[in-house]
Scaffold this motif. Sequence first.
Motif, PDB file in Angstrom:
ATOM      1  N   GLY A 142     -53.190  44.702  92.743  1.00  0.00           N
ATOM      2  CA  GLY A 142     -54.370  44.160  92.049  1.00  0.00           C
ATOM      3  C   GLY A 142     -54.806  42.835  92.634  1.00  0.00           C
ATOM      4  N   HIS A 143     -53.845  41.985  92.931  1.00  0.00           N
ATOM      5  CA  HIS A 143     -54.136  40.683  93.534  1.00  0.00           C
ATOM      6  C   HIS A 143     -54.794  40.876  94.899  1.00  0.00           C
ATOM      7  CE1 HIS A 143     -52.543  36.797  95.474  1.00  0.00           C
ATOM      8  NE2 HIS A 143     -53.501  36.437  94.647  1.00  0.00           N
ATOM      9  N   ALA A 144     -54.278  41.819  95.693  1.00  0.00           N
ATOM     10  CA  ALA A 144     -54.837  42.093  97.017  1.00  0.00           C
ATOM     11  C   ALA A 144     -56.268  42.623  96.909  1.00  0.00           C
ATOM     12  CB  ALA A 144     -53.960  43.095  97.759  1.00  0.00           C
ATOM     13  N   ILE A 145     -56.488  43.546  95.996  1.00  0.00           N
ATOM     14  CA  ILE A 145     -57.822  44.123  95.820  1.00  0.00           C
ATOM     15  C   ILE A 145     -58.809  43.060  95.340  1.00  0.00           C
ATOM     16  CG2 ILE A 145     -59.164  45.760  94.431  1.00  0.00           C
ATOM     17  CD1 ILE A 145     -56.620  47.615  94.665  1.00  0.00           C
ATOM     18  N   TYR A 146     -58.363  42.207  94.450  1.00  0.00           N
ATOM     19  CA  TYR A 146     -59.222  41.121  93.987  1.00  0.00           C
ATOM     20  C   TYR A 146     -59.660  40.237  95.165  1.00  0.00           C
ATOM     21  CZ  TYR A 146     -60.930  37.067  91.457  1.00  0.00           C
ATOM     22  OH  TYR A 146     -61.711  36.044  91.013  1.00  0.00           O
ATOM     23  N   HIS A 147     -58.753  39.931  96.067  1.00  0.00           N
ATOM     24  CA  HIS A 147     -59.112  39.120  97.231  1.00  0.00           C
ATOM     25  C   HIS A 147     -60.080  39.865  98.145  1.00  0.00           C
ATOM     26  CE1 HIS A 147     -56.857  35.273  97.201  1.00  0.00           C
ATOM     27  NE2 HIS A 147     -56.198  35.899  96.242  1.00  0.00           N
ATOM     28  N   LEU A 148     -59.907  41.174  98.282  1.00  0.00           N
ATOM     29  CA  LEU A 148     -60.851  41.956  99.088  1.00  0.00           C
ATOM     30  C   LEU A 148     -62.245  41.926  98.476  1.00  0.00           C
ATOM     31  CD1 LEU A 148     -58.672  45.059 100.030  1.00  0.00           C
ATOM     32  CD2 LEU A 148     -59.559  43.313 101.597  1.00  0.00           C
ATOM     33  N   ILE A 149     -62.318  42.013  97.164  1.00  0.00           N
ATOM     34  CA  ILE A 149     -63.620  41.947  96.486  1.00  0.00           C
ATOM     35  C   ILE A 149     -64.265  40.580  96.712  1.00  0.00           C
ATOM     36  CG2 ILE A 149     -64.726  41.904  94.204  1.00  0.00           C
ATOM     37  CD1 ILE A 149     -62.634  44.077  93.389  1.00  0.00           C
ATOM     38  N   GLU A 150     -63.466  39.527  96.600  1.00  0.00           N
ATOM     39  CA  GLU A 150     -64.010  38.187  96.866  1.00  0.00           C
ATOM     40  C   GLU A 150     -64.516  38.078  98.301  1.00  0.00           C
ATOM     41  OE1 GLU A 150     -61.064  35.237  95.803  1.00  0.00           O
ATOM     42  OE2 GLU A 150     -62.125  34.878  93.928  1.00  0.00           O
ATOM     43  N   MET A 151     -63.779  38.656  99.249  1.00  0.00           N
ATOM     44  CA  MET A 151     -64.217  38.611 100.650  1.00  0.00           C
ATOM     45  C   MET A 151     -65.541  39.336 100.839  1.00  0.00           C
ATOM     46  SD  MET A 151     -60.914  39.163 103.060  1.00  0.00           S
ATOM     47  CE  MET A 151     -59.503  39.455 102.024  1.00  0.00           C
ATOM     48  N   ALA A 152     -65.733  40.419 100.106  1.00  0.00           N
ATOM     49  CA  ALA A 152     -66.980  41.182 100.229  1.00  0.00           C
ATOM     50  C   ALA A 152     -68.180  40.370  99.778  1.00  0.00           C
ATOM     51  CB  ALA A 152     -66.887  42.476  99.416  1.00  0.00           C
ATOM     52  N   HIS A 153     -67.954  39.364  98.960  1.00  0.00           N
ATOM     53  CA  HIS A 153     -69.045  38.517  98.471  1.00  0.00           C
ATOM     54  C   HIS A 153     -69.259  37.299  99.355  1.00  0.00           C
ATOM     55  CE1 HIS A 153     -69.780  40.860  94.901  1.00  0.00           C
ATOM     56  NE2 HIS A 153     -68.484  40.898  94.686  1.00  0.00           N
ATOM     57  N   GLY A 154     -68.550  37.238 100.470  1.00  0.00           N
ATOM     58  CA  GLY A 154     -68.772  36.179 101.430  1.00  0.00           C
ATOM     59  C   GLY A 154     -67.579  35.261 101.592  1.00  0.00           C
ATOM     60  N   THR A 155     -67.198  35.075 102.821  1.00  0.00           N
ATOM     61  CA  THR A 155     -66.104  34.181 103.168  1.00  0.00           C
ATOM     62  C   THR A 155     -66.197  33.892 104.658  1.00  0.00           C
ATOM     63  OG1 THR A 155     -63.722  33.825 102.978  1.00  0.00           O
ATOM     64  CG2 THR A 155     -64.405  36.012 103.653  1.00  0.00           C
ATOM     65  N   THR A 156     -65.410  32.973 105.114  1.00  0.00           N
ATOM     66  CA  THR A 156     -65.388  32.697 106.546  1.00  0.00           C
ATOM     67  C   THR A 156     -64.421  33.664 107.213  1.00  0.00           C
ATOM     68  OG1 THR A 156     -63.561  31.120 106.423  1.00  0.00           O
ATOM     69  CG2 THR A 156     -65.804  30.249 106.105  1.00  0.00           C
TER      70      THR A 156
END
Length: 125
Positions: free
Chosen positions: A80-94
């Motif tokens: 769940g923690h990993a998927i949450y980070h993937l979702i955040e990355m999809a919304h923009g990151t460096t």
Amino acid sequence: MRVLLLIIGIYQAAKGVVMLTVPEIWYSAVPGVPETGPANIHFIRDIGLAFLAAGAALLMASRRPGDGRLIAAAAIFLGGHAIYHLIEMAHGTTLTAAARDIMLIVVPGLLPLAAFLPGSAKART
């Protein structure tokens, strides 16, 4: 599979121990964390307990790899923690932050799920 569970279990449990014992050091040492806002020591320790529990489940699973319940218990938080980070990355990151999160959070968080891939039940035993 046993060695993989052992390595990931040690990694996650060690992270939890550090978060519990020296949360201020963990907060300032992990790249990107200070940018999320001020340190909340209570919250860091709460999450440290989750990492410690997941790591302990994986360490126990490395001794009993046929018991998928231990792996599933760890995978609920770590996956769940990993998927949450993937979702955040999809919304923009460096690119740097994405690479860091993939190496330190996503891969170690999703690897325990490999125990449930077809053919891995035999590898667990």
